[in-house]
Write a protein that holds these residues in place. Sequence first.
Motif, mmCIF file in Angstrom:
data_model
loop_
_atom_site.group_PDB
_atom_site.id
_atom_site.type_symbol
_atom_site.label_atom_id
_atom_site.label_comp_id
_atom_site.label_asym_id
_atom_site.label_seq_id
_atom_site.Cartn_x
_atom_site.Cartn_y
_atom_site.Cartn_z
ATOM 1 N N GLY A 112 0.893 -1.531 -0.215
ATOM 2 C CA GLY A 112 0.008 -0.172 0.394
ATOM 3 C C GLY A 112 0.454 1.602 0.207
ATOM 4 N N MET A 113 2.389 1.046 0.612
ATOM 5 C CA MET A 113 2.972 2.677 0.731
ATOM 6 C C MET A 113 3.791 2.350 -0.636
ATOM 7 S SD MET A 113 3.884 2.469 5.164
ATOM 8 C CE MET A 113 4.393 3.859 4.943
ATOM 9 N N TYR A 114 3.889 1.571 -1.099
ATOM 10 C CA TYR A 114 5.321 1.801 -1.819
ATOM 11 C C TYR A 114 4.513 1.483 -3.456
ATOM 12 C CZ TYR A 114 7.875 2.153 2.153
ATOM 13 O OH TYR A 114 8.702 2.870 2.629
ATOM 14 N N HIS A 115 2.992 0.797 -3.275
ATOM 15 C CA HIS A 115 2.155 0.811 -4.627
ATOM 16 C C HIS A 115 3.336 -0.899 -4.967
ATOM 17 C CE1 HIS A 115 -0.123 4.873 -3.728
ATOM 18 N NE2 HIS A 115 1.753 4.661 -3.806
ATOM 19 N N ILE A 116 3.863 -1.097 -4.428
ATOM 20 C CA ILE A 116 3.865 -2.506 -4.822
ATOM 21 C C ILE A 116 3.077 -3.458 -4.982
ATOM 22 C CG2 ILE A 116 6.179 -4.415 -4.767
ATOM 23 C CD1 ILE A 116 7.587 -2.244 -3.026
ATOM 24 N N THR A 117 2.928 -4.615 -6.200
ATOM 25 C CA THR A 117 2.412 -5.667 -6.316
ATOM 26 C C THR A 117 3.022 -6.244 -6.107
ATOM 27 O OG1 THR A 117 2.058 -5.139 -8.298
ATOM 28 C CG2 THR A 117 0.378 -4.097 -7.407
ATOM 29 N N GLU A 118 4.135 -7.152 -6.594
ATOM 30 C CA GLU A 118 4.273 -8.632 -6.787
ATOM 31 C C GLU A 118 4.905 -8.646 -5.209
ATOM 32 O OE1 GLU A 118 5.235 -11.015 -9.167
ATOM 33 O OE2 GLU A 118 3.543 -9.399 -9.748
ATOM 34 N N PRO A 119 4.902 -9.727 -5.063
ATOM 35 C CA PRO A 119 5.615 -10.212 -3.447
ATOM 36 C C PRO A 119 6.686 -10.576 -3.233
ATOM 37 C CG PRO A 119 3.240 -11.489 -4.594
ATOM 38 C CD PRO A 119 3.745 -11.264 -5.553
ATOM 39 N N VAL A 120 7.610 -10.598 -4.485
ATOM 40 C CA VAL A 120 8.540 -11.463 -4.552
ATOM 41 C C VAL A 120 8.812 -9.532 -4.653
ATOM 42 C CG1 VAL A 120 11.143 -11.501 -5.538
ATOM 43 C CG2 VAL A 120 9.000 -12.998 -5.840
ATOM 44 N N GLU A 121 9.025 -8.694 -4.641
ATOM 45 C CA GLU A 121 9.877 -7.151 -4.721
ATOM 46 C C GLU A 121 8.738 -6.486 -3.703
ATOM 47 O OE1 GLU A 121 11.388 -5.507 -6.867
ATOM 48 O OE2 GLU A 121 11.042 -7.945 -8.394
ATOM 49 N N GLN A 122 7.745 -7.564 -3.006
ATOM 50 C CA GLN A 122 7.349 -6.402 -1.567
ATOM 51 C C GLN A 122 8.842 -7.011 -0.240
ATOM 52 O OE1 GLN A 122 3.484 -8.207 -0.941
ATOM 53 N NE2 GLN A 122 2.926 -7.128 -2.572
ATOM 54 N N ILE A 123 9.237 -8.131 -0.734
ATOM 55 C CA ILE A 123 10.158 -9.038 0.374
ATOM 56 C C ILE A 123 11.452 -8.443 0.013
ATOM 57 C CG2 ILE A 123 11.451 -11.085 1.031
ATOM 58 C CD1 ILE A 123 8.548 -12.860 0.059
ATOM 59 N N ARG A 124 11.751 -8.095 -1.623
ATOM 60 C CA ARG A 124 13.234 -6.827 -0.944
ATOM 61 C C ARG A 124 12.643 -5.825 -0.414
ATOM 62 N NH1 ARG A 124 15.165 -11.595 -1.879
ATOM 63 N NH2 ARG A 124 15.139 -12.194 -3.527
ATOM 64 N N LYS A 125 11.529 -5.586 -0.708
ATOM 65 C CA LYS A 125 11.311 -4.111 0.557
ATOM 66 C C LYS A 125 11.924 -3.687 1.376
ATOM 67 C CE LYS A 125 10.780 0.812 -0.066
ATOM 68 N NZ LYS A 125 11.416 1.527 -1.087
ATOM 69 N N ALA A 126 11.216 -5.548 1.663
ATOM 70 C CA ALA A 126 10.851 -5.573 3.745
ATOM 71 C C ALA A 126 12.589 -5.317 3.715
ATOM 72 C CB ALA A 126 10.506 -6.721 3.750
ATOM 73 N N GLU A 127 13.446 -6.383 3.153
ATOM 74 C CA GLU A 127 14.825 -6.641 2.583
ATOM 75 C C GLU A 127 14.877 -5.345 3.883
ATOM 76 O OE1 GLU A 127 15.552 -8.567 0.216
ATOM 77 O OE2 GLU A 127 15.937 -10.894 1.421
ATOM 78 N N GLU A 128 14.866 -4.496 2.459
ATOM 79 C CA GLU A 128 15.545 -2.923 2.540
ATOM 80 C C GLU A 128 15.094 -2.295 3.973
ATOM 81 O OE1 GLU A 128 14.724 -0.940 -1.348
ATOM 82 O OE2 GLU A 128 14.333 0.680 -0.246
ATOM 83 N N ILE A 129 14.169 -2.102 3.681
ATOM 84 C CA ILE A 129 13.379 -1.311 5.068
ATOM 85 C C ILE A 129 13.958 -2.384 6.265
ATOM 86 C CG2 ILE A 129 11.304 -1.489 6.523
ATOM 87 C CD1 ILE A 129 9.323 -1.293 4.219
ATOM 88 N N LEU A 130 14.160 -3.543 6.738
ATOM 89 C CA LEU A 130 14.955 -4.163 7.780
ATOM 90 C C LEU A 130 16.424 -4.009 7.906
ATOM 91 C CD1 LEU A 130 12.499 -6.949 8.148
ATOM 92 C CD2 LEU A 130 12.191 -4.768 9.411
ATOM 93 N N ARG A 131 17.208 -4.169 6.444
ATOM 94 C CA ARG A 131 18.661 -3.590 6.444
ATOM 95 C C ARG A 131 19.553 -5.219 7.030
ATOM 96 N NH1 ARG A 131 18.519 0.729 9.978
ATOM 97 N NH2 ARG A 131 18.078 2.734 9.031
ATOM 98 N N ARG A 132 18.329 -6.350 6.225
ATOM 99 C CA ARG A 132 19.271 -7.648 6.072
ATOM 100 C C ARG A 132 18.523 -8.337 5.058
ATOM 101 N NH1 ARG A 132 16.332 -7.200 11.119
ATOM 102 N NH2 ARG A 132 14.721 -9.216 11.020
ATOM 103 N N PRO A 133 19.485 -9.578 4.482
ATOM 104 C CA PRO A 133 18.694 -10.636 4.140
ATOM 105 C C PRO A 133 17.104 -11.539 4.346
ATOM 106 C CG PRO A 133 20.594 -11.204 4.301
ATOM 107 C CD PRO A 133 20.299 -10.087 5.395
#
Length: 262
Positions: free
Chosen positions: A77-98
């Motif tokens: 919702g916040m970043y307008h990302i629809t692909e789950p894999v891209e959402q996970i990549r964004k989560a990795e960026e936010i949490l700063r770890r794989p």
Amino acid sequence: MKIEEIKRLYSEEIFEALLDRDGSGAGYVCPFCASGAGPKGTGLRPLYVKGVKRPGSYKCFNAGCEWAGDGLDLIAGMYHITEPVEQIRKAEEILRRPLLDRTESIIDEFSKDEKTQDKGNKKPVVINDKLIAEIQAEIQKYHANLLESKAGLDYLAARGISKATAIKYKLGFCDNYNRDGMNTPAIIYPDGPTSYTARSITTNESSRKVRKRKGGEYQDIFNFNVLKDPACPPVVYVVEGQADALSIIEAGGQAIATGGGT
Ligand SMILES: [Zn+2]
């Protein structure tokens, strides 16, 4: 890899990282309608489904908004990302770890086990908060017992597990663990926030049993948090028994244990 696992493991952290606490302090300011920003404001609050709290999911209390979702839905919702894999990549960026690399193969295994047990029936995650509190209290009690118990500490020492390690991993001892057909002295291994494993230490082979005490549908994996630790070594052994994992840890390695038992 099951996306539900990622959601279950990391949603709380994603909410915490992205949002401000709401005025009540119990939830978050809704990023979609700004509810909760006032001094007593209520924004996103934990989501309950049929009276059971759904871990890592929140719902907006503003009737005009009513957004509801988990950590990846929030990213969507916040970043307008629809692909789950891209959402996970964004989560990795936010949490700063794989989030995928080291946990991926384990989560695969984990999902297979679960599927066999459920015979393909997909069920929502149900967590019983009251039961978890009871389980945590039992872990405390058994841990205090162990520190006073020569039998328990001697058993662990014979397996190469020191008192310091027993304290670090909060192991416990019960001189007569009596539950689900088990009625013997047992070592208690806390597996995670919602469960522990009781393993008989009787010398009588036929009475030796393993019992799981679970507050949720999922069985916690012993020492799973090590995978999220930035200092985690590149090789982590996956074993069945918690004592085997602890022996590896005593030898300077890292290991997680799937636990076995029922
Ligand atoms: Zn809202």
